[in-house]
Design a protein around this motif. Structure first.
Motif, PDB file in Angstrom:
ATOM      1  N   HIS A  60      44.789  38.056  38.830  1.00  0.00           N
ATOM      2  CA  HIS A  60      44.288  36.789  39.382  1.00  0.00           C
ATOM      3  C   HIS A  60      43.717  36.994  40.787  1.00  0.00           C
ATOM      4  O   HIS A  60      44.460  37.008  41.764  1.00  0.00           O
ATOM      5  N   HIS A  62      40.050  36.169  43.452  1.00  0.00           N
ATOM      6  CA  HIS A  62      38.777  35.454  43.641  1.00  0.00           C
ATOM      7  C   HIS A  62      37.969  36.187  44.706  1.00  0.00           C
ATOM      8  O   HIS A  62      38.068  35.859  45.897  1.00  0.00           O
ATOM      9  N   LYS A 151      39.858  30.178  31.725  1.00  0.00           N
ATOM     10  CA  LYS A 151      40.702  29.509  32.727  1.00  0.00           C
ATOM     11  C   LYS A 151      40.229  28.081  32.916  1.00  0.00           C
ATOM     12  O   LYS A 151      39.039  27.843  33.144  1.00  0.00           O
ATOM     13  N   HIS A 240      49.880  31.131  38.825  1.00  0.00           N
ATOM     14  CA  HIS A 240      50.602  30.844  40.078  1.00  0.00           C
ATOM     15  C   HIS A 240      51.692  29.767  39.966  1.00  0.00           C
ATOM     16  O   HIS A 240      51.649  28.749  40.664  1.00  0.00           O
ATOM     17  N   ASP A 316      46.323  35.815  43.395  1.00  0.00           N
ATOM     18  CA  ASP A 316      45.405  34.704  43.708  1.00  0.00           C
ATOM     19  C   ASP A 316      44.645  35.047  44.991  1.00  0.00           C
ATOM     20  O   ASP A 316      44.376  34.180  45.820  1.00  0.00           O
TER      21      ASP A 316
HETATM   22 ZN    ZN Z   1      43.229  31.267  41.769  1.00  0.00          ZN
END
Ligand code: ZN
Ligand code: URP
Length: 440
Positions: A60, A62, A151, A240, A316
């Motif tokens: 995960h 970004h 997602k 998360h 994340d």
């Molecule tokens: Zn995320």
């Protein structure tokens, strides 16, 4: 073909640490055993006193995520460099199309953006609306593009989030064609009401971020997501997870035999909501969704890892600079959500999990590499040390120390939410398909 012999390392094999040698040829692990007579022309690396783990897989992240305050500050190159420095060799990022854009076109563009990554990259594809074409595009993603996961966001409805009826359609399509749905569980309407309530009272500082996203906002969304996935017949991956209450719902669904996976992140295991009491420049670094929670949530998350209720620890990873965070200096809802961590995932988990005696070494490897590989279709090419697998390896010094700081980290950001924390257990050498990309 280049051959490398890793000599005398402690390798985690079939449930235990074994002192052995590993032979690598080209990009793959060739064999494991004792090599008193070195195969001709092999380079050797002495691993005495060191462990060898499968390269970390972060499910995960970004990189270069666009938003109103600009892109998240790591792109695929800087973010992957930081990942490698921390022992992570593969990660899964996201394809988030604009509304009106085709999933396939957005996927192809994102793949081009990721070509400068030093790590292997996969993508979760995010349908951000349901149109007449979405179902057919999801099927094409699975059949023609090798995408395994989709997602969806229950939060952020005004931009990328979906209503429950559309989430259900995504789940039904993905489930029927062998896909999985990953889901961000936070109840959007509730957040909007709370946020607007605080703002209208002039309560604008970062401490209102967690107050507008209390535990129930996540847990209620988790409960709804589980119901939808069960009805749709779709495997579910909850990203998360941060609260004790969510874990109760997840555990119940798993005990009924439903295919439900859960992820948490180091920030939810290690940091708590007292961080929001700091002045803006510090507190804003911790503005992420979901927010940091209380100690009892952290303890429940560790327990869930031990119990196998949580399957993966992702980061994340979504760093923003202080300047970007300051966009929300007069309004906490304008602070870009997210923080970096890809570089520190393994060392934090090792320090607090293994040295802290919270989890076994087997669990450490499962949640950081093996399970992400299994859930997202990389196993057994990645996620384990085995003949024929990719030589994605991290040579690990269990006793090495470091104090984490934005001054010395590889992440492209002037903030680090783990600033000043000491870790014990660090990579000394990271190999990606047999190439040494990080050497301490
Ligand atoms: Zn995320
Ligand atoms: O705060 C977070 N998590 N930022 C990244 C985007 C998302 O919501 O996953």
């Amino acid at each position: 073909m280049r051959k490398i012999l890793l000599l005398n390392g402690l390798v985690y094999l079939q449930g235990k640490l074994i002192r052995t040698d590993l032979l690598i040829a080209g990009s793959s692990i060739v064999s494991q055993g004792e090599y008193p007579d070195l195969p001709g022309e092999a380079e050797t690396i002495d691993c005495t006193g060191l462990c060898i783990f499968p390269g970390g897989i972060d499910p995960h992240v970004h990189m270069h995520l666009p938003g109103p305050s600009g892109f998240s500050s790591d792109d695929f190159e800087t973010g992957s460099r930081a990942a490698i420095a921390g022992g992570t060799t593969s990660f899964i990022d996201f394809v988030t199309p604009c509304r009106g854009q085709s999933l396939i076109e957005a996927l192809h563009k994102r793949r081009i953006e990721a070509t400068n990554s030093l790590c292997d990259v996969k993508f979760h594809v995010s349908p951000v609306e349901w149109t007449a074409k979405t179902g057919e595009e999801i099927i094409r993603c699975i059949r023609e593009e090798g995408i395994a996961s989709f997602k969806v966001y229950m939060a952020y409805r005004s931009s990328i989030g979906l209503r429950d009826e559309d989430i259900f359609k995504v789940m039904k399509t993905a489930g029927r064609h062998g896909g999985l749905v990953a889901i961000h569980c936070e109840a959007d309407e509730e957040i909007e009401n709370l946020k607007n309530g605080y703002l209208s009272e002039g309560m604008t500082s970062p401490k209102y971020h967690p107050l507008s996203r209390p535990n129930a906002v996540e847990a209620e969304a988790v409960k709804r997501a589980l119901n939808l996935a069960e009805k749709a017949g779709c495997p579910l991956y909850i990203v998360h997870v941060s609260t004790r209450e969510s874990l109760d719902y997840i555990e119940k669904a798993q005990s009924q035999g439903l295919p439900v996976y859960a992820e948490t992140c180091p920030q939810y295991l290690l940091l708590d909501n007292s961080m929001y009491d700091h002045p803006f420049d510090r507190a804003s670094a911790y503005v992420m969704s979901p927010p940091l929670r209380k100690n009892e949530d952290r303890e429940a998350l560790w327990q869930a890892i031990r119990d196998g209720v949580i399957h993966t620890v992702g980061t994340d990873h979504c760093p923003f600079s202080l300047e970007q965070k300051r966009r929300g200096i007069h309004d906490f809802t304008k602070i870009p959500n997210g923080a970096g961590g890809i570089e520190h995932r393994l060392s934090l988990l090792y320090t607090h999990g293994i040295w802290g005696k919270r989890i076994s070494l087997g669990r450490f490897i499962e949640v950081s590499s093996e399970n992400p590989a299994k859930i997202f279709g990389w196993y057994p090419q990645k996620g384990m040390i085995k003949e024929g697998a990719d030589a994605d390896l991290v040579i690990w010094d269990p006793d090495a120390n470091q104090i984490i700081s934005s001054k010395t980290h590889h992440q492209n950001c002037d903030l680090n939410i783990y600033e000043g924390l000491e870790v014990k257990g660090l990579p000394v050498h990271t190999m990606m398909k047999g190439s040494s990309l990080f050497l301490q």
